[in-house]
Design a protein around this motif. Sequence first.
Motif, PDB file in Angstrom:
ATOM      1  N   ILE A 178      -0.124  -4.095   3.964  1.00  0.00           N
ATOM      2  CA  ILE A 178      -0.997  -2.948   4.229  1.00  0.00           C
ATOM      3  C   ILE A 178      -0.317  -1.841   5.029  1.00  0.00           C
ATOM      4  O   ILE A 178      -0.914  -0.813   5.285  1.00  0.00           O
ATOM      5  CB  ILE A 178      -2.263  -3.393   4.982  1.00  0.00           C
ATOM      6  N   ARG A 179       0.921  -2.065   5.459  1.00  0.00           N
ATOM      7  CA  ARG A 179       1.686  -1.073   6.228  1.00  0.00           C
ATOM      8  C   ARG A 179       0.877  -0.534   7.416  1.00  0.00           C
ATOM      9  O   ARG A 179       0.329  -1.322   8.168  1.00  0.00           O
ATOM     10  CB  ARG A 179       2.153   0.049   5.310  1.00  0.00           C
ATOM     11  N   TYR A 180       0.769   0.788   7.560  1.00  0.00           N
ATOM     12  CA  TYR A 180       0.139   1.330   8.772  1.00  0.00           C
ATOM     13  C   TYR A 180      -1.371   1.548   8.627  1.00  0.00           C
ATOM     14  O   TYR A 180      -2.005   2.119   9.502  1.00  0.00           O
ATOM     15  CB  TYR A 180       0.833   2.627   9.194  1.00  0.00           C
ATOM     16  N   ALA A 181      -1.970   1.077   7.514  1.00  0.00           N
ATOM     17  CA  ALA A 181      -3.380   1.389   7.258  1.00  0.00           C
ATOM     18  C   ALA A 181      -4.315   0.880   8.358  1.00  0.00           C
ATOM     19  O   ALA A 181      -5.207   1.599   8.811  1.00  0.00           O
ATOM     20  CB  ALA A 181      -3.804   0.825   5.907  1.00  0.00           C
ATOM     21  N   LEU A 182      -4.104  -0.363   8.807  1.00  0.00           N
ATOM     22  CA  LEU A 182      -5.005  -0.928   9.819  1.00  0.00           C
ATOM     23  C   LEU A 182      -4.858  -0.202  11.157  1.00  0.00           C
ATOM     24  O   LEU A 182      -5.850   0.073  11.832  1.00  0.00           O
ATOM     25  CB  LEU A 182      -4.740  -2.422   9.997  1.00  0.00           C
ATOM     26  N   ILE A 183      -3.611   0.116  11.515  1.00  0.00           N
ATOM     27  CA  ILE A 183      -3.373   0.812  12.791  1.00  0.00           C
ATOM     28  C   ILE A 183      -4.101   2.152  12.789  1.00  0.00           C
ATOM     29  O   ILE A 183      -4.755   2.518  13.766  1.00  0.00           O
ATOM     30  CB  ILE A 183      -1.858   1.031  13.015  1.00  0.00           C
ATOM     31  N   VAL A 184      -3.994   2.878  11.658  1.00  0.00           N
ATOM     32  CA  VAL A 184      -4.682   4.165  11.546  1.00  0.00           C
ATOM     33  C   VAL A 184      -6.184   3.980  11.710  1.00  0.00           C
ATOM     34  O   VAL A 184      -6.837   4.684  12.484  1.00  0.00           O
ATOM     35  CB  VAL A 184      -4.366   4.829  10.182  1.00  0.00           C
ATOM     36  N   GLY A 185      -6.748   2.976  11.003  1.00  0.00           N
ATOM     37  CA  GLY A 185      -8.189   2.733  11.071  1.00  0.00           C
ATOM     38  C   GLY A 185      -8.653   2.423  12.485  1.00  0.00           C
ATOM     39  O   GLY A 185      -9.644   2.969  12.969  1.00  0.00           O
ATOM     40  N   LEU A 186      -7.913   1.539  13.169  1.00  0.00           N
ATOM     41  CA  LEU A 186      -8.329   1.121  14.514  1.00  0.00           C
ATOM     42  C   LEU A 186      -8.146   2.237  15.540  1.00  0.00           C
ATOM     43  O   LEU A 186      -8.993   2.422  16.417  1.00  0.00           O
ATOM     44  CB  LEU A 186      -7.550  -0.133  14.943  1.00  0.00           C
ATOM     45  N   LEU A 187      -7.043   3.001  15.409  1.00  0.00           N
ATOM     46  CA  LEU A 187      -6.835   4.124  16.333  1.00  0.00           C
ATOM     47  C   LEU A 187      -7.923   5.177  16.152  1.00  0.00           C
ATOM     48  O   LEU A 187      -8.436   5.726  17.129  1.00  0.00           O
ATOM     49  CB  LEU A 187      -5.454   4.744  16.115  1.00  0.00           C
ATOM     50  N   ALA A 188      -8.299   5.421  14.880  1.00  0.00           N
ATOM     51  CA  ALA A 188      -9.365   6.387  14.620  1.00  0.00           C
ATOM     52  C   ALA A 188     -10.681   5.877  15.211  1.00  0.00           C
ATOM     53  O   ALA A 188     -11.470   6.662  15.753  1.00  0.00           O
ATOM     54  CB  ALA A 188      -9.522   6.639  13.123  1.00  0.00           C
ATOM     55  N   LYS A 246      -1.152  10.771   8.229  1.00  0.00           N
ATOM     56  CA  LYS A 246      -0.037  11.665   7.899  1.00  0.00           C
ATOM     57  C   LYS A 246       1.154  11.387   8.807  1.00  0.00           C
ATOM     58  O   LYS A 246       2.309  11.434   8.376  1.00  0.00           O
ATOM     59  CB  LYS A 246      -0.490  13.131   8.048  1.00  0.00           C
ATOM     60  N   LEU A 247       0.858  11.078  10.072  1.00  0.00           N
ATOM     61  CA  LEU A 247       1.913  10.729  11.016  1.00  0.00           C
ATOM     62  C   LEU A 247       2.605   9.445  10.560  1.00  0.00           C
ATOM     63  O   LEU A 247       3.842   9.349  10.565  1.00  0.00           O
ATOM     64  CB  LEU A 247       1.303  10.527  12.407  1.00  0.00           C
ATOM     65  N   GLY A 248       1.798   8.462  10.144  1.00  0.00           N
ATOM     66  CA  GLY A 248       2.354   7.196   9.650  1.00  0.00           C
ATOM     67  C   GLY A 248       3.254   7.427   8.450  1.00  0.00           C
ATOM     68  O   GLY A 248       4.330   6.841   8.329  1.00  0.00           O
ATOM     69  N   LEU A 299     -20.686  15.190  15.009  1.00  0.00           N
ATOM     70  CA  LEU A 299     -19.514  15.698  15.731  1.00  0.00           C
ATOM     71  C   LEU A 299     -18.493  14.581  15.933  1.00  0.00           C
ATOM     72  O   LEU A 299     -17.297  14.752  15.660  1.00  0.00           O
ATOM     73  CB  LEU A 299     -19.972  16.269  17.080  1.00  0.00           C
ATOM     74  N   VAL A 300     -18.971  13.407  16.374  1.00  0.00           N
ATOM     75  CA  VAL A 300     -18.069  12.286  16.655  1.00  0.00           C
ATOM     76  C   VAL A 300     -17.408  11.791  15.366  1.00  0.00           C
ATOM     77  O   VAL A 300     -16.200  11.547  15.329  1.00  0.00           O
ATOM     78  CB  VAL A 300     -18.838  11.129  17.342  1.00  0.00           C
ATOM     79  N   THR A 301     -18.190  11.662  14.318  1.00  0.00           N
ATOM     80  CA  THR A 301     -17.624  11.144  13.068  1.00  0.00           C
ATOM     81  C   THR A 301     -16.611  12.133  12.502  1.00  0.00           C
ATOM     82  O   THR A 301     -15.588  11.749  11.928  1.00  0.00           O
ATOM     83  CB  THR A 301     -18.737  10.789  12.053  1.00  0.00           C
ATOM     84  N   LEU A 302     -16.863  13.424  12.717  1.00  0.00           N
ATOM     85  CA  LEU A 302     -15.916  14.445  12.262  1.00  0.00           C
ATOM     86  C   LEU A 302     -14.598  14.340  13.020  1.00  0.00           C
ATOM     87  O   LEU A 302     -13.513  14.416  12.427  1.00  0.00           O
ATOM     88  CB  LEU A 302     -16.540  15.831  12.473  1.00  0.00           C
ATOM     89  N   ILE A 303     -14.689  14.121  14.340  1.00  0.00           N
ATOM     90  CA  ILE A 303     -13.470  13.962  15.143  1.00  0.00           C
ATOM     91  C   ILE A 303     -12.685  12.748  14.660  1.00  0.00           C
ATOM     92  O   ILE A 303     -11.473  12.808  14.451  1.00  0.00           O
ATOM     93  CB  ILE A 303     -13.826  13.815  16.644  1.00  0.00           C
ATOM     94  N   ALA A 304     -13.396  11.619  14.453  1.00  0.00           N
ATOM     95  CA  ALA A 304     -12.733  10.388  14.008  1.00  0.00           C
ATOM     96  C   ALA A 304     -12.096  10.585  12.632  1.00  0.00           C
ATOM     97  O   ALA A 304     -10.985  10.122  12.365  1.00  0.00           O
ATOM     98  CB  ALA A 304     -13.732   9.235  13.967  1.00  0.00           C
ATOM     99  N   PHE A 305     -12.816  11.305  11.757  1.00  0.00           N
ATOM    100  CA  PHE A 305     -12.353  11.556  10.397  1.00  0.00           C
ATOM    101  C   PHE A 305     -11.053  12.368  10.406  1.00  0.00           C
ATOM    102  O   PHE A 305     -10.064  12.012   9.765  1.00  0.00           O
ATOM    103  CB  PHE A 305     -13.460  12.312   9.655  1.00  0.00           C
ATOM    104  N   ILE A 306     -11.060  13.448  11.195  1.00  0.00           N
ATOM    105  CA  ILE A 306      -9.868  14.295  11.257  1.00  0.00           C
ATOM    106  C   ILE A 306      -8.708  13.540  11.901  1.00  0.00           C
ATOM    107  O   ILE A 306      -7.570  13.621  11.435  1.00  0.00           O
ATOM    108  CB  ILE A 306     -10.183  15.603  12.022  1.00  0.00           C
ATOM    109  N   SER A 307      -9.004  12.753  12.955  1.00  0.00           N
ATOM    110  CA  SER A 307      -7.897  12.019  13.565  1.00  0.00           C
ATOM    111  C   SER A 307      -7.337  10.983  12.609  1.00  0.00           C
ATOM    112  O   SER A 307      -6.132  10.723  12.619  1.00  0.00           O
ATOM    113  CB  SER A 307      -8.269  11.375  14.902  1.00  0.00           C
ATOM    114  N   ALA A 334       0.832  -1.201   0.000  1.00  0.00           N
ATOM    115  CA  ALA A 334       0.000   0.000   0.000  1.00  0.00           C
ATOM    116  C   ALA A 334       0.868   1.253   0.000  1.00  0.00           C
ATOM    117  O   ALA A 334       1.829   1.339   0.758  1.00  0.00           O
ATOM    118  CB  ALA A 334      -0.910  -0.007   1.228  1.00  0.00           C
ATOM    119  N   SER A 335       0.531   2.218  -0.867  1.00  0.00           N
ATOM    120  CA  SER A 335       1.262   3.487  -0.869  1.00  0.00           C
ATOM    121  C   SER A 335       0.730   4.381   0.248  1.00  0.00           C
ATOM    122  O   SER A 335      -0.314   4.092   0.839  1.00  0.00           O
ATOM    123  CB  SER A 335       1.092   4.184  -2.220  1.00  0.00           C
ATOM    124  N   ASN A 336       1.430   5.480   0.526  1.00  0.00           N
ATOM    125  CA  ASN A 336       0.975   6.419   1.553  1.00  0.00           C
ATOM    126  C   ASN A 336      -0.404   6.961   1.230  1.00  0.00           C
ATOM    127  O   ASN A 336      -1.255   7.091   2.098  1.00  0.00           O
ATOM    128  CB  ASN A 336       1.972   7.572   1.685  1.00  0.00           C
TER     129      ASN A 336
END
Lengths: 206, 177
Positions: B150-160, A184-186, A170-178, A127-129
């Motif tokens: 899948i690299r970090y995709a699953l971690i991101v999904g679960l953390l979110a 991006k952090l990954g 509100l909750v889905t927006l928070i989850a979406f932004i996080s 998977a790409s970034n």
Amino acid sequence: MNYIFYFLIVFSIIIGAVNGKLQDVVNSVMSGAELSVKVAFSLIGIMAFWLGIMRIAEKSGLLAWISKVLKPITRVLFNELPEDSPAIGDIAMNFSANAFGLSNAATPFGIKAMEELQEVNKDKTTASNAMCLFLGMNTAGFQLIPTTVLAVLVGIGYKNPTEIIAPTLLVTLIAFISAILLAKLGQLISNKTSICKIKNKEVEND
Amino acid sequence: MTKLLNLISLWALPVLLIGVLTLGICKKVPIYEEFTKGAKDGFKVAVNIIPYLVAIVVGISMFRASGAIENIASVLVPLLSKFNIPADTLPLMIVRSLSGSAALGVFSDVANNLGPDSYATKLAAVMVGSSETTFYVLAVYFGAVGISKIRYALIVGLLADLIGIISAVLVCNWLFA
């Protein structure tokens, strides 16, 4: 993915045996396999319809226009994509469909976007970034109106089911932004470690 | 406001269809031919995702059948009462990243058993409505293009998802408790 697959199956068998539910676990292998094909087949018609509509949108220049409008946002989010990538139009369609609760349409759009992202992906099995970011945004499930939930609430005689909409949004927006920030952090971390690896190799070569 | 939102959700699909088809006709796109060309891929895509879907769905249904979710739930229950989280919503928190139909099933259970006035029903509704099934999205989207690393995709999904659960608890506590 290898470890996740191994963990799910081996762990389930062991826990199932401890709980005395081994028979249920064995049965679930068959029912799970059957269910997955049912899900895939139920997608065929929906997928065909929306891919058809999508093709018209593409040929009439609608997708190109959408990607142009969203460029300021997508250029920041998907900074590793080529600027005129057709994936952006598909991604935009995927999110609009999700937001308006058309989850049936969202899946074909999302798959189309993934195919476009795969086109520019260097390693076809990894998977790409951009893919990780897109997936993360999708798992947050951003939508304006939770239609299924509202239907259940109406069914049990909930007096004012629409009071659920605002907190859900509100909750889905928070989850979406996080999800975006985490992806991006990954990207940042994995890019750094790969640069380190290249540097180490250069040192070894010297 | 809510009326407007309901109106939007009702009209989203018709407007999209009218818009796309009308624009196509105006731009002299042979819409019938292009539609069928695009639709041809529907079968291929659906068949492509089958192996990935089988792997994930079998794994998840074995996990659910093993009773592991109940075990995790029983360990976490004492912790929950501290944060004013009803124990009935716990299975939902664990299952919602794994299976969409199971999450909806648990939610309907909670709603039917505890009724429309309970705090648990409201919290469960917000939790279900604000999330997507991470494992399903992962299997379908990556499966369609043959991605296995899948690299970090699953971690991101679960953390979110986790952040979603925490914010659902906080928001509901603030609005409904």
